[in-house]
Design a protein around this motif. Structure first.
Motif, PDB file in Angstrom:
ATOM      1  N   THR A 215       0.841  -1.214   0.000  1.00  0.00           N
ATOM      2  CA  THR A 215       0.000   0.000   0.000  1.00  0.00           C
ATOM      3  C   THR A 215       0.863   1.247   0.000  1.00  0.00           C
ATOM      4  OG1 THR A 215      -1.711  -1.208   1.200  1.00  0.00           O
ATOM      5  CG2 THR A 215      -1.831   1.182   1.251  1.00  0.00           C
ATOM      6  N   LEU A 216       1.906   1.277   0.838  1.00  0.00           N
ATOM      7  CA  LEU A 216       2.787   2.442   0.884  1.00  0.00           C
ATOM      8  C   LEU A 216       3.532   2.626  -0.435  1.00  0.00           C
ATOM      9  CD1 LEU A 216       4.263   2.151   4.481  1.00  0.00           C
ATOM     10  CD2 LEU A 216       2.560   3.782   3.661  1.00  0.00           C
ATOM     11  N   GLU A 217       3.938   1.550  -1.029  1.00  0.00           N
ATOM     12  CA  GLU A 217       4.625   1.677  -2.327  1.00  0.00           C
ATOM     13  C   GLU A 217       3.692   2.223  -3.388  1.00  0.00           C
ATOM     14  OE1 GLU A 217       6.147  -2.179  -3.072  1.00  0.00           O
ATOM     15  OE2 GLU A 217       7.968  -1.912  -1.855  1.00  0.00           O
ATOM     16  N   GLU A 218       2.438   1.817  -3.296  1.00  0.00           N
ATOM     17  CA  GLU A 218       1.450   2.363  -4.243  1.00  0.00           C
ATOM     18  C   GLU A 218       1.247   3.855  -3.997  1.00  0.00           C
ATOM     19  OE1 GLU A 218      -3.181   1.523  -5.660  1.00  0.00           O
ATOM     20  OE2 GLU A 218      -2.238   0.331  -4.083  1.00  0.00           O
ATOM     21  N   GLN A 219       1.126   4.271  -2.713  1.00  0.00           N
ATOM     22  CA  GLN A 219       0.986   5.688  -2.393  1.00  0.00           C
ATOM     23  C   GLN A 219       2.225   6.457  -2.818  1.00  0.00           C
ATOM     24  OE1 GLN A 219       0.128   6.007   1.773  1.00  0.00           O
ATOM     25  NE2 GLN A 219      -1.873   4.978   1.628  1.00  0.00           N
ATOM     26  N   GLU A 220       3.364   5.876  -2.612  1.00  0.00           N
ATOM     27  CA  GLU A 220       4.602   6.553  -3.017  1.00  0.00           C
ATOM     28  C   GLU A 220       4.633   6.783  -4.515  1.00  0.00           C
ATOM     29  OE1 GLU A 220       9.467   5.950  -2.591  1.00  0.00           O
ATOM     30  OE2 GLU A 220       8.072   4.384  -1.933  1.00  0.00           O
ATOM     31  N   GLY A 221       4.186   5.819  -5.248  1.00  0.00           N
ATOM     32  CA  GLY A 221       4.144   6.004  -6.698  1.00  0.00           C
ATOM     33  C   GLY A 221       3.187   7.103  -7.106  1.00  0.00           C
ATOM     34  N   THR A 222       2.024   7.157  -6.454  1.00  0.00           N
ATOM     35  CA  THR A 222       1.034   8.200  -6.792  1.00  0.00           C
ATOM     36  C   THR A 222       1.569   9.574  -6.446  1.00  0.00           C
ATOM     37  OG1 THR A 222      -0.734   6.618  -6.366  1.00  0.00           O
ATOM     38  CG2 THR A 222      -1.325   8.943  -6.387  1.00  0.00           C
ATOM     39  N   LEU A 223       2.156   9.740  -5.254  1.00  0.00           N
ATOM     40  CA  LEU A 223       2.697  11.037  -4.844  1.00  0.00           C
ATOM     41  C   LEU A 223       3.868  11.450  -5.731  1.00  0.00           C
ATOM     42  CD1 LEU A 223       2.576  10.604  -0.960  1.00  0.00           C
ATOM     43  CD2 LEU A 223       1.075  12.026  -2.372  1.00  0.00           C
ATOM     44  N   SER A 224       4.678  10.479  -6.130  1.00  0.00           N
ATOM     45  CA  SER A 224       5.794  10.813  -7.026  1.00  0.00           C
ATOM     46  C   SER A 224       5.280  11.343  -8.348  1.00  0.00           C
ATOM     47  CB  SER A 224       6.671   9.578  -7.249  1.00  0.00           C
ATOM     48  OG  SER A 224       7.246   9.159  -6.034  1.00  0.00           O
ATOM     49  N   ALA A 225       4.217  10.772  -8.831  1.00  0.00           N
ATOM     50  CA  ALA A 225       3.630  11.259 -10.089  1.00  0.00           C
ATOM     51  C   ALA A 225       3.059  12.668  -9.911  1.00  0.00           C
ATOM     52  CB  ALA A 225       2.553  10.291 -10.553  1.00  0.00           C
ATOM     53  N   GLN A 226       2.357  12.890  -8.791  1.00  0.00           N
ATOM     54  CA  GLN A 226       1.805  14.226  -8.529  1.00  0.00           C
ATOM     55  C   GLN A 226       2.918  15.248  -8.398  1.00  0.00           C
ATOM     56  OE1 GLN A 226      -0.661  13.951  -5.077  1.00  0.00           O
ATOM     57  NE2 GLN A 226      -2.247  12.678  -6.080  1.00  0.00           N
ATOM     58  N   LEU A 227       3.986  14.861  -7.678  1.00  0.00           N
ATOM     59  CA  LEU A 227       5.091  15.787  -7.501  1.00  0.00           C
ATOM     60  C   LEU A 227       5.740  16.142  -8.830  1.00  0.00           C
ATOM     61  CD1 LEU A 227       6.898  17.337  -5.554  1.00  0.00           C
ATOM     62  CD2 LEU A 227       8.291  15.265  -5.324  1.00  0.00           C
ATOM     63  N   GLN A 228       5.866  15.183  -9.682  1.00  0.00           N
ATOM     64  CA  GLN A 228       6.458  15.444 -10.991  1.00  0.00           C
ATOM     65  C   GLN A 228       5.580  16.393 -11.797  1.00  0.00           C
ATOM     66  OE1 GLN A 228       9.428  14.430 -11.886  1.00  0.00           O
ATOM     67  NE2 GLN A 228       9.318  15.384 -13.909  1.00  0.00           N
ATOM     68  N   GLU A 229       4.285  16.189 -11.688  1.00  0.00           N
ATOM     69  CA  GLU A 229       3.350  17.064 -12.412  1.00  0.00           C
ATOM     70  C   GLU A 229       3.422  18.493 -11.882  1.00  0.00           C
ATOM     71  OE1 GLU A 229      -1.458  17.355 -13.382  1.00  0.00           O
ATOM     72  OE2 GLU A 229      -0.638  15.719 -12.165  1.00  0.00           O
ATOM     73  N   LEU A 230       3.474  18.632 -10.553  1.00  0.00           N
ATOM     74  CA  LEU A 230       3.529  19.977  -9.965  1.00  0.00           C
ATOM     75  C   LEU A 230       4.836  20.667 -10.305  1.00  0.00           C
ATOM     76  CD1 LEU A 230       1.971  19.209  -6.469  1.00  0.00           C
ATOM     77  CD2 LEU A 230       0.934  20.496  -8.319  1.00  0.00           C
ATOM     78  N   ARG A 231       5.910  19.934 -10.330  1.00  0.00           N
ATOM     79  CA  ARG A 231       7.189  20.541 -10.676  1.00  0.00           C
ATOM     80  C   ARG A 231       7.209  21.004 -12.126  1.00  0.00           C
ATOM     81  NH1 ARG A 231      11.297  16.316  -7.598  1.00  0.00           N
ATOM     82  NH2 ARG A 231      11.000  17.203  -5.477  1.00  0.00           N
ATOM     83  N   SER A 232       6.613  20.236 -12.980  1.00  0.00           N
ATOM     84  CA  SER A 232       6.543  20.654 -14.391  1.00  0.00           C
ATOM     85  C   SER A 232       5.706  21.918 -14.535  1.00  0.00           C
ATOM     86  CB  SER A 232       5.952  19.518 -15.229  1.00  0.00           C
ATOM     87  OG  SER A 232       6.751  18.375 -15.148  1.00  0.00           O
ATOM     88  N   LYS A 233       4.593  21.985 -13.829  1.00  0.00           N
ATOM     89  CA  LYS A 233       3.703  23.161 -13.885  1.00  0.00           C
ATOM     90  C   LYS A 233       4.407  24.382 -13.296  1.00  0.00           C
ATOM     91  CE  LYS A 233      -0.998  24.550 -12.659  1.00  0.00           C
ATOM     92  NZ  LYS A 233      -2.246  24.167 -11.965  1.00  0.00           N
ATOM     93  N   GLU A 234       5.162  24.153 -12.208  1.00  0.00           N
ATOM     94  CA  GLU A 234       5.896  25.252 -11.584  1.00  0.00           C
ATOM     95  C   GLU A 234       6.943  25.810 -12.524  1.00  0.00           C
ATOM     96  OE1 GLU A 234       8.735  26.063  -7.661  1.00  0.00           O
ATOM     97  OE2 GLU A 234       7.928  24.064  -8.090  1.00  0.00           O
ATOM     98  N   ALA A 235       7.649  24.921 -13.182  1.00  0.00           N
ATOM     99  CA  ALA A 235       8.670  25.399 -14.114  1.00  0.00           C
ATOM    100  C   ALA A 235       8.053  26.236 -15.230  1.00  0.00           C
ATOM    101  CB  ALA A 235       9.424  24.205 -14.679  1.00  0.00           C
ATOM    102  N   SER A 236       6.903  25.808 -15.712  1.00  0.00           N
ATOM    103  CA  SER A 236       6.235  26.567 -16.789  1.00  0.00           C
ATOM    104  C   SER A 236       5.791  27.936 -16.287  1.00  0.00           C
ATOM    105  CB  SER A 236       5.049  25.775 -17.311  1.00  0.00           C
ATOM    106  OG  SER A 236       5.467  24.537 -17.817  1.00  0.00           O
ATOM    107  N   LEU A 237       5.196  27.985 -15.079  1.00  0.00           N
ATOM    108  CA  LEU A 237       4.708  29.256 -14.536  1.00  0.00           C
ATOM    109  C   LEU A 237       5.872  30.182 -14.228  1.00  0.00           C
ATOM    110  CD1 LEU A 237       1.871  27.968 -12.173  1.00  0.00           C
ATOM    111  CD2 LEU A 237       1.595  29.195 -14.322  1.00  0.00           C
ATOM    112  N   ARG A 238       6.987  29.648 -13.721  1.00  0.00           N
ATOM    113  CA  ARG A 238       8.134  30.492 -13.445  1.00  0.00           C
ATOM    114  C   ARG A 238       8.683  31.094 -14.731  1.00  0.00           C
ATOM    115  NH1 ARG A 238      10.320  30.318  -8.369  1.00  0.00           N
ATOM    116  NH2 ARG A 238       9.573  28.649  -6.995  1.00  0.00           N
TER     117      ARG A 238
END
Length: 728
Positions: free
Chosen positions: A215-238
């Motif tokens: 379960t934790l590995e599954e959550q880690e994968g989901t959060l890693s994907a969200q984090l990657q998405e947010l970082r990409s969006k942040e880079a674009s906005l910056r």
């Protein structure tokens, strides 16, 4: 094959007397044994080693079970057979038999050693049956002993099984309490370790940790994907907003949205416009331009002060970084929200990763803890199983001890024998016959191996590779002397072999025979008798014959013809007489004898002299055939010397007397010295003469008493008329 068989028969025939004596001695010993050996009676009983599992308990069946007979390993039947002869069983049997016997019926007391000597145990092939037999002079005693031994064996087997069960029971009674204590101790140690390690159920705990980790590995994968998405969006906005930091972006938005700052920006823009317009009409030093510039700078300072107030930590913000328009404000706001979400996701991801690492550590430690727990569990289980097994076997041992179970039973009791079993006449005689025949054969072979003499005529021919000129019979004592000669000349069975010998000499010679040297290897082979009788036959066949006794050491020809020993050869050599004056006629027509004369100390000197050569030459001219009797070849060189002046040497061999090695060496020396060997004649054959003829001579005797004498007269007349001119 036929030749080998015939040779074997000849060997046995030649050694018949020692062979028959040996065989007769063995048979006689067997007959004597049968006469003096006491009669003994034998009786037997049969025991069966039963493999039936009749016991109630498994332990009882195991104790009575017969072990499997492994090839090459111990045999249970053989063990029981040896056990029957043990002291324990025999003493028990004797104790049963002795009370049944009278005190006077036994000459010697029964002992286990005595019973063991007459007791025999045999395993019946392909069965589990033992046959116990006993021999004794008393048939009743033998029967009682066999039955007593059988019964003692059954009782001993039953007692052994009960004793084994009792020993097992005693042992188990000691082991059960100890096993119970070991189980309690193992349970205590296991429970204490479970409490210390926290392991209740390894499988359940492992399953729970694995599910939580998944379960934790599954959550880690989901959060890693969200984090990657947010970082990409942040880079674009910056990139769009050109915001370098979060505080700057926040200040830019606050500065753009503050109403006071909006009013100040509007007034500042208006003053900037006026300054520009004034610059179009006035110079920079004009009072109006200077005043507008001062107003503008003061308003700008106020604007900067207010802008710093709304920014985080009262930091100064460039005017160009303020998001004054709506789009910039929205984009900057999105950047702020995205950055806050990113920070939240990062923090959550760290928490999940920390939890996952913790679970992984716990999962990795669980097998290590379980590894220490496994031997404790195994020890507890083994102790429990051991206790259970010991309790079960204890009950079985008690049952087996209470039962009377054995695996040996009597299937056939012994009966009193009516006929004695030993000695067995036919068997004893058969064994004696076989042993006697074998011993006789061994004696014959041993005698043959020890005997290095010549055996028969065929062996002489094969051994020397020389022509066999004749086989001469053993002459009776009365025919050895040729005075009177009728005993020999009138016996066709004796004279015919000599006649064939002479004819063989003639047929094998390309030139007429003049001088024949007769010799042998050793003394005693009958060369002098052969020479004298051959000369008699030669004279009988109308040949003028001269027999010279050239054995200057042991002359015998004068004895055979009953003549005077002198004058002889020595008188001729010394020139005292002529040949015609020295030779002595015999009662056999055409036969003259030149004896040895006076013995000389140096006979070889006489034989090597020129006078001897002249004598032989003169004799050859005056006679048709000259026969010289010489000493043995192994004794001296006389025969070698005389053979060089003759047509050749005739070797005489005697079966059972001539030594083969000496005969071979003599032939080798003659061959090496280039002395012609006319052949070999075997002398002294006793009962083998007939096999060398096509029919027995004795069955073809002439009707007239002296045919050869008349034939000699007739031949002599013709011979004299034919050769008269030469001897005139």
């Amino acid at each position: 094959m036929e030749k080998d068989f015939s040779s074997l028969l000849l060997v046995f025939k030649r050694r018949a007397f020692p062979a028959l004596a040996t065989f007769a001695a063995v048979i006689g010993g067997a007959i004597a044994y049968l006469q003096v050996a006491p009669h003994r009676y034998q009786t037997s009983a049969r025991l069966m080693l039963d493999d039936k599992r009749v016991s109630v308990s498994d332990l009882g069946r195991d104790l009575t079970q017969m072990p499997t007979n492994i090839p090459g390993g111990p045999s249970p039947l053989a063990d029981q057979a040896e056990l029957i002869k043990s002291q324990r069983v025999l003493r028990r049997a004797i104790s049963r038999v002795v009370p049944q016997l009278n005190s006077n019926s036994l000459s010697t007391p029964l002992t286990p050693e005595k019973v063991r000597q007459g007791l025999k145990v045999k395993i019946v092939p392909a069965t589990n049956i033992l046959e116990v037999s006993y021999q004794d002079k008393d048939p009743a005693l033998a029967t009682k002993l066999v039955n007593a031994v059988s019964q003692a064996m059954v009782e001993d087997n039953t007692q052994i099984i009960r004793q084994e069960a009792a020993n097992v029971r005693k042992f188990l009674q000691q082991q059960v309490p100890e096993a119970r204590q070991r189980l309690e101790k193992a349970e205590l140690i296991e429970n204490k370790y479970r409490q210390d390690s926290g392991i209740v159920s390894f499988d359940e705990q492992t399953k729970s940790l694995v599910n939580s980790l998944a379960t934790l590995e599954e959550q880690e994968g989901t959060l890693s994907a969200q984090l990657q998405e947010l970082r990409s969006k942040e880079a674009s906005l910056r990139q769009v907003t050109d915001a370098k930091a979060l505080n700057q972006a926040y200040a830019s938005v606050r500065g753009g949205q503050n109403e006071e700052l909006k009013m100040l920006r509007a007034k500042l823009a208006e003053l900037e416009t006026k300054v520009i317009e004034t610059g179009l009409y006035f110079t920079d030093n004009h009072p109006t331009a200077i005043k507008l510039v001062q107003q503008r700078d003061g308003l700008r300072a106020l604007y900067q002060k207010e802008l710093a107030r709304v920014s985080p930590q009262n930091q100064a913000i460039p005017e160009t970084a303020v998001a004054s328009d709506r789009i910039s404000q929205d984009l900057t706001s999105q950047l702020l929200v995205n950055d806050v979400e990113r920070l939240a996701v990062e923090n959550k991801l760290k928490v999940v990763q920390a939890n996952r690492a913790n679970l992984q550590t716990r999962l990795a430690q669980l097998p290590i803890r379980q590894q220490k727990l496994t031997p404790l569990i195994r020890q507890r289980e083994e102790s429990a199983a051991s206790l259970k097994l010991l309790q079960s076997k204890l009950e079985e041992a008690r049952i087996a001890e209470a039962q009377l179970v054995g695996n040996i039973q009597i299937i056939e009791a012994a009966q009193i024998p009516l006929q004695p079993t030993s000695p067995h006449k036919k068997v004893v005689l058969a064994i004696a016959a076989v042993f006697g025949a074998a011993l006789a054969t061994g004696v014959v072979l041993l005698l043959e191996l020890m005997d290095n003499t010549l055996k028969d005529a065929s062996e002489a021919e094969e051994l020397l590779n020389l022509p066999l000129l004749g086989v001469l019979p053993h002459l009776p004592a009365k025919t050895l002397m040729l005075e009177p000669s009728e005993r020999f000349l009138d016996n066709s069975a004796l004279i015919e072999p000599y006649r064939m010998l002479f004819k063989n000499l003639e047929f094998r010679s390309t030139e007429p025979l003049r001088q024949i040297v007769v010799s042998s290897t050793i003394s005693g082979e009958g060369k002098s008798v052969v020479a004298s009788h051959l000369a008699a036959v030669c004279a009988m066949l109308s040949r003028r014959t001269l027999l010279i006794d050239a054995d200057l050491r042991r002359p015998v020809q004068h004895t055979l013809f009953n003549l005077a020993p002198q004058p002889g050869i020595t008188d001729l050599i010394y020139g005292e007489r002529t040949l015609q004056q020295t030779v002595q006629p015999t009662r056999i027509e055409n036969l003259s004898v030149l004896t040895c004369g006076e013995l000389h100390g140096r006979p070889l000197q006489l034989l090597e002299s020129d006078a001897m050569k002249s004598l032989l030459a003169e004799a050859a001219q005056q006679y048709d055939c000259v026969i010289l009797d010489t000493p043995p070849l192994s004794a001296c060189a006389d025969a070698h010397t005389l053979s060089r002046q003759s047509d050749g040497v005739l070797l005489v061999a005697r079966p059972g007397f001539t030594i083969k090695e000496i005969l071979q060496r003599a032939v080798s020396e003659l061959t090496h010295n280039q002395i012609p060997i006319m052949g070999v004649v075997v002398n002294g054959i006793t009962n083998h003469t007939e096999q060398y003829y096509r029919y027995p001579v004795n069955g073809y005797q002439p009707r007239s008493p002296s045919p050869f004498r008349r034939l000699a007269n007739l031949g002599g007349a013709n011979r004299n008329s034919h050769n008269g001119s030469r001897f005139r």
